[in-house]
Design a protein around this motif. Structure first.
Motif, PDB file in Angstrom:
ATOM      1  N   ALA A 131       2.486   2.557   2.268  1.00  0.00           N
ATOM      2  CA  ALA A 131       3.282   2.836   1.820  1.00  0.00           C
ATOM      3  C   ALA A 131       3.543   1.520   3.493  1.00  0.00           C
ATOM      4  O   ALA A 131       4.855   0.455   3.284  1.00  0.00           O
ATOM      5  CB  ALA A 131       3.326   4.149   2.930  1.00  0.00           C
ATOM      6  N   TRP A 132       3.190   1.530   4.418  1.00  0.00           N
ATOM      7  CA  TRP A 132       3.241   0.583   5.453  1.00  0.00           C
ATOM      8  C   TRP A 132       1.686  -0.494   5.503  1.00  0.00           C
ATOM      9  O   TRP A 132       1.135  -0.312   5.659  1.00  0.00           O
ATOM     10  CB  TRP A 132       3.057   1.251   6.777  1.00  0.00           C
ATOM     11  N   GLY A 133       2.506  -1.299   5.274  1.00  0.00           N
ATOM     12  CA  GLY A 133       1.225  -2.633   5.724  1.00  0.00           C
ATOM     13  C   GLY A 133       1.487  -3.362   7.315  1.00  0.00           C
ATOM     14  O   GLY A 133       1.978  -4.213   7.021  1.00  0.00           O
ATOM     15  N   GLY A 134       0.398  -2.993   7.821  1.00  0.00           N
ATOM     16  CA  GLY A 134       0.819  -3.629   9.278  1.00  0.00           C
ATOM     17  C   GLY A 134      -0.926  -3.812   9.957  1.00  0.00           C
ATOM     18  O   GLY A 134      -1.926  -3.517   9.320  1.00  0.00           O
ATOM     19  N   VAL A 135      -1.092  -4.674  10.673  1.00  0.00           N
ATOM     20  CA  VAL A 135      -2.588  -4.604  11.546  1.00  0.00           C
ATOM     21  C   VAL A 135      -2.327  -4.119  12.846  1.00  0.00           C
ATOM     22  O   VAL A 135      -1.672  -4.100  13.054  1.00  0.00           O
ATOM     23  CB  VAL A 135      -3.118  -5.787  11.881  1.00  0.00           C
ATOM     24  N   LYS A 136      -2.983  -2.595  12.846  1.00  0.00           N
ATOM     25  CA  LYS A 136      -3.163  -2.186  14.380  1.00  0.00           C
ATOM     26  C   LYS A 136      -1.960  -1.295  13.743  1.00  0.00           C
ATOM     27  O   LYS A 136      -1.166  -1.217  13.342  1.00  0.00           O
ATOM     28  CB  LYS A 136      -2.935  -2.912  15.123  1.00  0.00           C
ATOM     29  N   THR A 137      -1.874  -0.368  15.410  1.00  0.00           N
ATOM     30  CA  THR A 137      -1.052   0.856  15.161  1.00  0.00           C
ATOM     31  C   THR A 137       0.085  -0.060  15.861  1.00  0.00           C
ATOM     32  O   THR A 137       0.920   0.443  16.108  1.00  0.00           O
ATOM     33  CB  THR A 137      -1.253   1.736  15.866  1.00  0.00           C
ATOM     34  N   LYS A 151       4.481   6.076  -1.163  1.00  0.00           N
ATOM     35  CA  LYS A 151       2.793   6.434  -1.384  1.00  0.00           C
ATOM     36  C   LYS A 151       2.631   7.221  -2.874  1.00  0.00           C
ATOM     37  O   LYS A 151       1.786   7.026  -3.075  1.00  0.00           O
ATOM     38  CB  LYS A 151       2.565   6.974  -0.141  1.00  0.00           C
ATOM     39  N   GLU A 152       3.523   7.851  -3.104  1.00  0.00           N
ATOM     40  CA  GLU A 152       3.201   8.894  -4.620  1.00  0.00           C
ATOM     41  C   GLU A 152       3.791   8.995  -5.226  1.00  0.00           C
ATOM     42  O   GLU A 152       3.270   9.286  -6.624  1.00  0.00           O
ATOM     43  CB  GLU A 152       3.525  10.531  -3.822  1.00  0.00           C
ATOM     44  N   ASN A 153       5.090   8.516  -5.676  1.00  0.00           N
ATOM     45  CA  ASN A 153       5.921   8.277  -6.949  1.00  0.00           C
ATOM     46  C   ASN A 153       6.032   6.848  -7.305  1.00  0.00           C
ATOM     47  O   ASN A 153       6.363   6.236  -8.275  1.00  0.00           O
ATOM     48  CB  ASN A 153       7.146   8.589  -6.350  1.00  0.00           C
ATOM     49  N   ASP A 154       4.713   6.316  -7.391  1.00  0.00           N
ATOM     50  CA  ASP A 154       4.624   4.867  -8.555  1.00  0.00           C
ATOM     51  C   ASP A 154       5.667   3.882  -7.870  1.00  0.00           C
ATOM     52  O   ASP A 154       6.090   3.593  -9.780  1.00  0.00           O
ATOM     53  CB  ASP A 154       3.850   4.875 -10.010  1.00  0.00           C
ATOM     54  N   PRO A 155       6.469   3.379  -6.899  1.00  0.00           N
ATOM     55  CA  PRO A 155       7.567   3.021  -7.588  1.00  0.00           C
ATOM     56  C   PRO A 155       7.306   1.145  -7.639  1.00  0.00           C
ATOM     57  O   PRO A 155       8.126   0.726  -8.108  1.00  0.00           O
ATOM     58  CB  PRO A 155       7.681   2.210  -6.223  1.00  0.00           C
ATOM     59  N   ASN A 156       6.001   1.198  -7.513  1.00  0.00           N
ATOM     60  CA  ASN A 156       5.876  -0.857  -8.792  1.00  0.00           C
ATOM     61  C   ASN A 156       5.507  -0.245 -10.420  1.00  0.00           C
ATOM     62  O   ASN A 156       5.498  -1.306 -11.328  1.00  0.00           O
ATOM     63  CB  ASN A 156       4.722  -1.261  -8.629  1.00  0.00           C
ATOM     64  N   TYR A 169      10.175   8.785   7.151  1.00  0.00           N
ATOM     65  CA  TYR A 169       9.065  10.009   6.589  1.00  0.00           C
ATOM     66  C   TYR A 169       9.501   9.963   5.486  1.00  0.00           C
ATOM     67  O   TYR A 169       8.607   9.731   4.377  1.00  0.00           O
ATOM     68  CB  TYR A 169       8.773  11.405   8.005  1.00  0.00           C
ATOM     69  N   ASN A 170       9.969  10.166   4.892  1.00  0.00           N
ATOM     70  CA  ASN A 170      10.508  10.753   3.026  1.00  0.00           C
ATOM     71  C   ASN A 170      10.088   9.753   2.684  1.00  0.00           C
ATOM     72  O   ASN A 170       9.885   9.539   1.659  1.00  0.00           O
ATOM     73  CB  ASN A 170      11.636  11.435   3.129  1.00  0.00           C
ATOM     74  N   MET A 171      10.850   7.682   3.233  1.00  0.00           N
ATOM     75  CA  MET A 171      10.923   6.653   2.300  1.00  0.00           C
ATOM     76  C   MET A 171       9.530   6.713   1.956  1.00  0.00           C
ATOM     77  O   MET A 171       8.707   6.129   0.639  1.00  0.00           O
ATOM     78  CB  MET A 171      10.898   5.669   3.356  1.00  0.00           C
ATOM     79  N   THR A 211      15.358   0.847  -4.203  1.00  0.00           N
ATOM     80  CA  THR A 211      16.506   1.134  -5.357  1.00  0.00           C
ATOM     81  C   THR A 211      15.729   2.242  -6.978  1.00  0.00           C
ATOM     82  O   THR A 211      16.450   3.236  -7.624  1.00  0.00           O
ATOM     83  CB  THR A 211      16.561  -0.167  -6.399  1.00  0.00           C
ATOM     84  N   LYS A 212      14.485   1.615  -7.386  1.00  0.00           N
ATOM     85  CA  LYS A 212      13.929   2.178  -8.448  1.00  0.00           C
ATOM     86  C   LYS A 212      13.947   3.610  -8.396  1.00  0.00           C
ATOM     87  O   LYS A 212      13.762   4.567  -9.368  1.00  0.00           O
ATOM     88  CB  LYS A 212      12.514   1.407  -8.575  1.00  0.00           C
ATOM     89  N   LEU A 213      13.616   4.247  -6.972  1.00  0.00           N
ATOM     90  CA  LEU A 213      12.979   5.767  -6.734  1.00  0.00           C
ATOM     91  C   LEU A 213      15.037   6.557  -6.192  1.00  0.00           C
ATOM     92  O   LEU A 213      14.518   7.482  -5.731  1.00  0.00           O
ATOM     93  CB  LEU A 213      12.542   5.542  -5.396  1.00  0.00           C
ATOM     94  N   GLY A 214      15.511   5.497  -5.944  1.00  0.00           N
ATOM     95  CA  GLY A 214      17.358   6.362  -5.633  1.00  0.00           C
ATOM     96  C   GLY A 214      17.068   6.609  -4.049  1.00  0.00           C
ATOM     97  O   GLY A 214      17.928   7.538  -4.050  1.00  0.00           O
TER      98      GLY A 214
END
Length: 540
Positions: free
Chosen positions: A231-237, A217-222, A210-212, A196-199
């Protein structure tokens, strides 16, 4: 309360062929049918409680978790003994030592009448069944297990999945209700506040995805003026690869046999990690990694590190259960199923409703196998499932006018400071996820049962592969398993290593053909032939 955390089942350390269970009480290497006549059968009440009129004592071995109280004093088994007249003398071992202890018991011949919550792999069920240490359950189920039999008739995948190639059933499983969608599958979770914040709209394609991630990562959403978001939070691929498999037209039969499915052109079993579509998938994930949208140490990051970031609300996407349950972070919604480069929009990262099939085993030392199969069958009934997961009305749970149940406040908000698993574990043995039984949405109160998880599953539902197309883990003959064990271990290790190298850029995709050629040298053709035989048996 995270079922996924315990979702991967223990793989047994294989005993060498020399450790033959020749000391089993029937004294032969053949299969022993249970004795259903004479004194043993005369003790059994075929329906209702008690199961036996005169109390019997049974030896049982089980894997348990730290949250559980002493099984010989825990209320579940004490109350069930009053109902059944069956007293089980439990020998339990912590989960981390389970495989070693159960194998030592079998090797030494000093094993119990019941192996419960012992997570035997399929190869061991067949091995010890053929040696006579584990008795066939087919006739016992047919005569004394009406609840489990009804489930087999309703869901054919159960009988097909638990029947060994010799025609025998040697173990009873953990089952997940096919109607309990959110326990079978669930896409990752995205922080809707950041969208919502980033539209940004929820992504529908790989480019959108990818764009999300790039915007996170780059547009300081917090909004704290720092680039501290992940951007992605997870353990291993594994999580990101599994989420995207269906978008690349892979795993048409789910992920229980993770590396094989049916080639849509030939109709034969194909090896997914050597398929051109899998290469495309890895190339896309490599792009995410190269552009900093995945953690640069994702291959080695510890879950505690990811959890710490999750607790701070720094994760745009969470590859786990609903963050409200594990990070106390509200406002996440399920990611959509993405359309891939060839038009595929399929969610295939779903396993079979059939969990580990070696969770309840009767050995040839069982003096009253009929009583014991009845003892277990109760926990496949609605009444037994409720007692197993919820306990006792007005003591451990409450029930409203509509039949909805919930734990009492002393369990949910324990005055002694116990978390939910620990508080439940003083009465019941399900916390930790090791048990035979039937997991239903009504009575399971883990994260997968939350309303948000149910909604997440509904969102994915239109794109999930049909239940009748999902394969359970295959059963192999003894000869197949003997040959496959070495080949598969080497191939799986190589695939995991190379997938991570391709994703991280430590291996060039220019070397893909060399990678495939190495798989061939490792015995891939024979691997596929064995899986083809298993698939043919299953679909027959």
């Amino acid at each position: 309360m995270k079922l996924k955390q315990w979702g991967s089942l223990l793989l047994s350390c294989m005993l060498s062929v020399s450790l033959v269970v020749g000391c089993s009480s029937n004294g032969s290497g053949g299969t022993k049918e249970p004795d259903s006549s004479g004194e043993a059968a005369a003790k059994i009440n075929e329906t209702g409680f008690p199961i036996v009129n005169d109390k019997i004592t049974v030896t049982g071995f089980a894997g348990k978790f730290f949250a559980n109280a002493d099984w010989n004093n825990i209320k579940l088994w004490q109350e069930y003994e009053k109902m059944t007249n069956v007293h089980v003398q439990w020998d339990t071992v912590q989960k981390d030592n389970l495989a070693e202890k159960r194998n030592l018991l079998l090797a030494g011949g000093d094993y119990p009448e019941i192996f419960y919550a012992s997570a035997f792999p399929r190869a061991d069920l067949l091995k010890y069944g053929k040696q006579g240490a584990f008795i066939p359950l087919n006739d016992l189920i047919d005569k004394y297990a009406p609840n489990f039999k009804a489930l087999m008739e309703k869901y054919p995948v159960i009988e097909k999945g638990i029947t060994m190639p010799d025609g025998n059933i040697y173990g009873l499983p953990t089952l997940f209700d096919p109607e309990f969608r959110s326990v079978l599958y669930g896409t990752p979770w995205v922080k809707s506040e950041w969208l919502t914040k980033l539209g940004i709209a929820e992504p529908q394609t790989l480019d959108d995805f990818y764009n999300m991630l790039k915007a996170f990562k780059e547009n300081d959403p917090n909004g704290n003026g720092q680039k501290d978001e992940y951007a992605w939070g997870g353990v291993k691929t594994t999580g990101i690869v599994n989420y995207l498999r269906g978008s690349f037209g892979l795993n048409y039969h789910g992920t229980s046999n993770i590396n094989v499915d049916t080639d849509p052109e030939s109709g034969k079993v194909r090896f997914i990690p050597s398929d051109p579509r899998y290469k495309e998938l890895l190339q896309f994930v490599n792009k995410l990694y190269k552009d900093g949208l995945l953690e640069q140490d994702i291959m080695s990051v510890k879950s505690t590190e990811v959890d710490a970031k999750g607790m701070e609300g720094l994760l745009g996407v969470v590859d786990n259960v609903d963050p409200v349950a594990i990070y106390n972070q509200e406002g996440y919604v399920g990611l959509p199923v993405l359309k891939g480069p060839h038009g595929d929009q399929m969610f295939s990262a779903t396993g079979s409703p059939l969990g580990n099939i070696g969770m309840f085993v009767l050995t040839d030392k069982a003096k009253n196998p009929e009583a014991l199969i009845r003892w277990m069958d109760y926990f496949y009934s609605d009444e037994g499932i409720r007692m197993f997961f919820m306990g006792w009305k007005d003591e451990t749970y409450t029930e409203d006018a509509d039949g909805n149940v919930d734990y009492v406040d002393d369990i949910k908000n324990n005055p002694g400071g116990l978390n939910l698993d620990q508080a439940v574990g003083q009465y019941l043995i399900w916390p930790g996820g090791y048990y035979p039984g039937f997991v239903t949405q009504k009575y399971f109160k883990g994260a997968e049962g939350l309303p948000t998880s149910v909604e997440n599953a509904k969102k994915a539902e239109p794109y999930v592969i049909p239940q009748d197309k999902i394969w359970p883990p295959f059963n192999f003959t003894a000869d197949e398993q003997s040959e496959l064990t070495g080949i598969q271990a080497d191939i799986n290790t190589y695939v995991e290593e190379m997938s991570d190298k391709f994703i991280s850029g430590n291996e060039s995709f220019d070397n893909w053909d060399q990678y495939v050629a190495t798989l061939q040298k490792m015995g891939l053709d024979r691997y596929l032939a064995i899986y083809q035989s298993a698939a043919d048996r299953y679909t027959k």
